[in-house]
Design a protein around this motif. Structure first.
Motif, PDB file in Angstrom:
ATOM      1  N   GLN A 103       0.828  -1.204   0.000  1.00  0.00           N
ATOM      2  CA  GLN A 103       0.000   0.000   0.000  1.00  0.00           C
ATOM      3  C   GLN A 103       0.862   1.254   0.000  1.00  0.00           C
ATOM      4  O   GLN A 103       0.545   2.252  -0.641  1.00  0.00           O
ATOM      5  CB  GLN A 103      -0.936  -0.015   1.211  1.00  0.00           C
ATOM      6  N   TYR A 105       3.539   1.565  -1.490  1.00  0.00           N
ATOM      7  CA  TYR A 105       4.157   1.690  -2.810  1.00  0.00           C
ATOM      8  C   TYR A 105       3.238   2.387  -3.811  1.00  0.00           C
ATOM      9  O   TYR A 105       3.671   2.774  -4.896  1.00  0.00           O
ATOM     10  CB  TYR A 105       4.523   0.293  -3.312  1.00  0.00           C
ATOM     11  N   GLU A 106       1.967   2.536  -3.463  1.00  0.00           N
ATOM     12  CA  GLU A 106       1.029   3.204  -4.368  1.00  0.00           C
ATOM     13  C   GLU A 106       1.489   4.625  -4.669  1.00  0.00           C
ATOM     14  O   GLU A 106       2.120   5.261  -3.808  1.00  0.00           O
ATOM     15  CB  GLU A 106      -0.378   3.224  -3.723  1.00  0.00           C
ATOM     16  N   PRO A 107       1.257   5.126  -5.868  1.00  0.00           N
ATOM     17  CA  PRO A 107       0.343   4.628  -6.904  1.00  0.00           C
ATOM     18  C   PRO A 107       0.939   3.556  -7.816  1.00  0.00           C
ATOM     19  O   PRO A 107       0.284   3.130  -8.774  1.00  0.00           O
ATOM     20  CB  PRO A 107       0.023   5.886  -7.711  1.00  0.00           C
ATOM     21  N   TYR A 108       2.162   3.150  -7.568  1.00  0.00           N
ATOM     22  CA  TYR A 108       2.785   2.152  -8.436  1.00  0.00           C
ATOM     23  C   TYR A 108       2.291   0.758  -8.067  1.00  0.00           C
ATOM     24  O   TYR A 108       2.026   0.467  -6.901  1.00  0.00           O
ATOM     25  CB  TYR A 108       4.310   2.241  -8.339  1.00  0.00           C
ATOM     26  N   PRO A 109       2.180  -0.150  -9.037  1.00  0.00           N
ATOM     27  CA  PRO A 109       1.614  -1.475  -8.781  1.00  0.00           C
ATOM     28  C   PRO A 109       2.542  -2.359  -7.950  1.00  0.00           C
ATOM     29  O   PRO A 109       3.764  -2.351  -8.120  1.00  0.00           O
ATOM     30  CB  PRO A 109       1.441  -2.057 -10.197  1.00  0.00           C
ATOM     31  N   ASN A 123      -2.208  -4.165  -4.480  1.00  0.00           N
ATOM     32  CA  ASN A 123      -2.579  -2.788  -4.160  1.00  0.00           C
ATOM     33  C   ASN A 123      -3.413  -2.176  -5.280  1.00  0.00           C
ATOM     34  O   ASN A 123      -3.730  -2.822  -6.292  1.00  0.00           O
ATOM     35  CB  ASN A 123      -1.340  -1.953  -3.825  1.00  0.00           C
ATOM     36  N   ARG A 124      -3.754  -0.912  -5.107  1.00  0.00           N
ATOM     37  CA  ARG A 124      -4.638  -0.254  -6.079  1.00  0.00           C
ATOM     38  C   ARG A 124      -3.964  -0.068  -7.435  1.00  0.00           C
ATOM     39  O   ARG A 124      -4.653   0.009  -8.463  1.00  0.00           O
ATOM     40  CB  ARG A 124      -5.096   1.103  -5.522  1.00  0.00           C
ATOM     41  N   GLY A 125      -2.633  -0.017  -7.454  1.00  0.00           N
ATOM     42  CA  GLY A 125      -1.939   0.082  -8.737  1.00  0.00           C
ATOM     43  C   GLY A 125      -2.175  -1.142  -9.597  1.00  0.00           C
ATOM     44  O   GLY A 125      -2.359  -1.040 -10.822  1.00  0.00           O
ATOM     45  N   THR A 249       7.144  -5.706  -7.211  1.00  0.00           N
ATOM     46  CA  THR A 249       6.822  -4.293  -7.374  1.00  0.00           C
ATOM     47  C   THR A 249       7.175  -3.871  -8.793  1.00  0.00           C
ATOM     48  O   THR A 249       8.176  -4.327  -9.353  1.00  0.00           O
ATOM     49  CB  THR A 249       7.592  -3.423  -6.365  1.00  0.00           C
ATOM     50  N   MET A 265      -3.464   9.724  -8.390  1.00  0.00           N
ATOM     51  CA  MET A 265      -3.569   9.823  -6.931  1.00  0.00           C
ATOM     52  C   MET A 265      -3.797  11.251  -6.465  1.00  0.00           C
ATOM     53  O   MET A 265      -4.075  11.472  -5.290  1.00  0.00           O
ATOM     54  CB  MET A 265      -2.269   9.278  -6.278  1.00  0.00           C
TER      55      MET A 265
END
Length: 266
Positions: A103, A105-109, A123-125, A249, A265
């Motif tokens: 989480q 690390y967001e916005p990156y997947p 995560n959201r990415g 990541t 974001m």
């Protein structure tokens, strides 16, 4: 060919791991503070190794944790490493730590997968990249390789699919050789058999970028995003479940990808 009890014991298994690692009996003996004669006796079944010796040899041969338990069972000992379900309270710290990590690390997947690439957390990415994927591919257990390479999954959106597919299949082959996993082998056979779309001769080549590793170039809402994959595992795990977890990541590989993801974001 007649298979004797020795063929099913710990000796042949240790010999197979030693040969796979391309280590001589003498070299293994030196590493494990033993003798080539003793290693030979263990491999031929003339000597039964102690539990400590099995673990020591497995460590010096870099045998995966799950397979170390198999070696102990073959030698007549109880498994040494537990296999705790990830949702067990005993692994709360591991699970919560991974979730905070991806989480953050967001916005990156970022994604967490197990030994057969079943998704344990995302995560959201990652969810952003999965927009529009058919529901049958999103049913549990969600599998990262199936999602990526299936013709109804991410594959049609990946601009360098042939290169990325080759990278993923080679990665799986290395893991099959290391872990000798039948479920992983079956997954490999499934995804390797997926059809690959023909290359579009009208497609313009991507603008040259000095990438330091093979990028994943994937289309999202009319933009081509570029990522470099990085995979992390736990150091010296003492549990089979934890040993088989991997955190992947996706690092943005160009300024345009960084700018676009940060704008989502904002």
């Amino acid at each position: 060919m007649t298979v004797t009890s020795t063929d099913r014991g710990v000796g042949p298994l240790l010999r197979a791991w030693r040969e796979q690692r391309r280590v001589s009996q003498l070299e293994l003996a030196l590493r494990a503070d033993s003798s080539a004669r003793h290693i030979s006796f263990i491999e031929t079944g003339r000597s039964r190794p102690s539990e400590e010796m099995v673990l020591r040899l497995a460590e010096h041969l870099d045998v995966p944790v799950r397979e170390r338990n198999a070696l102990l069972l073959a030698a007549g000992y109880a498994p040494h490493y537990p296999e705790t379900p990830l949702d067990d309270p005993a692994l709360d710290a591991v699970r919560q730590g991974m979730e905070r990590l991806i989480q953050g690390y967001e916005p990156y997947p970022a994604i967490v997968v197990d030994a057969v690439y079943n998704v344990q957390a995302a995560n959201r990415g990652i969810l952003m990249l999965l927009d529009g994927i058919p529901g049958h591919l999103l049913e549990p257990p969600l599998n990262a390789m199936r999602l990526t390479l299936h013709p109804e999954g991410l594959a049609p959106r990946i601009r360098n699919l042939r290169e990325w597919r080759g990278h993923l299949l080679e990665q799986m082959q290395r893991q099959i050789a290391l872990h000798r996993s039948e479920p992983l082998r079956k997954l490999y056979e499934e995804v390797a058999a997926y059809p690959v779309p023909a290359e579009d001769p009208s497609e313009e080549p991507a603008e040259p970028v000095p990438y330091f590793a093979l990028p994943l170039r994937i289309e999202h809402e009319g933009r081509t995003l570029s990522f470099i994959s990085s995979i992390s595992t736990f150091n010296t795990p003492m549990d089979v479940t934890v040993a088989e977890l991997a955190i992947e990541t996706l690092l943005p590989a160009d300024p345009a990808t960084v700018k676009y993801l940060q704008s989502l974001m904002a």
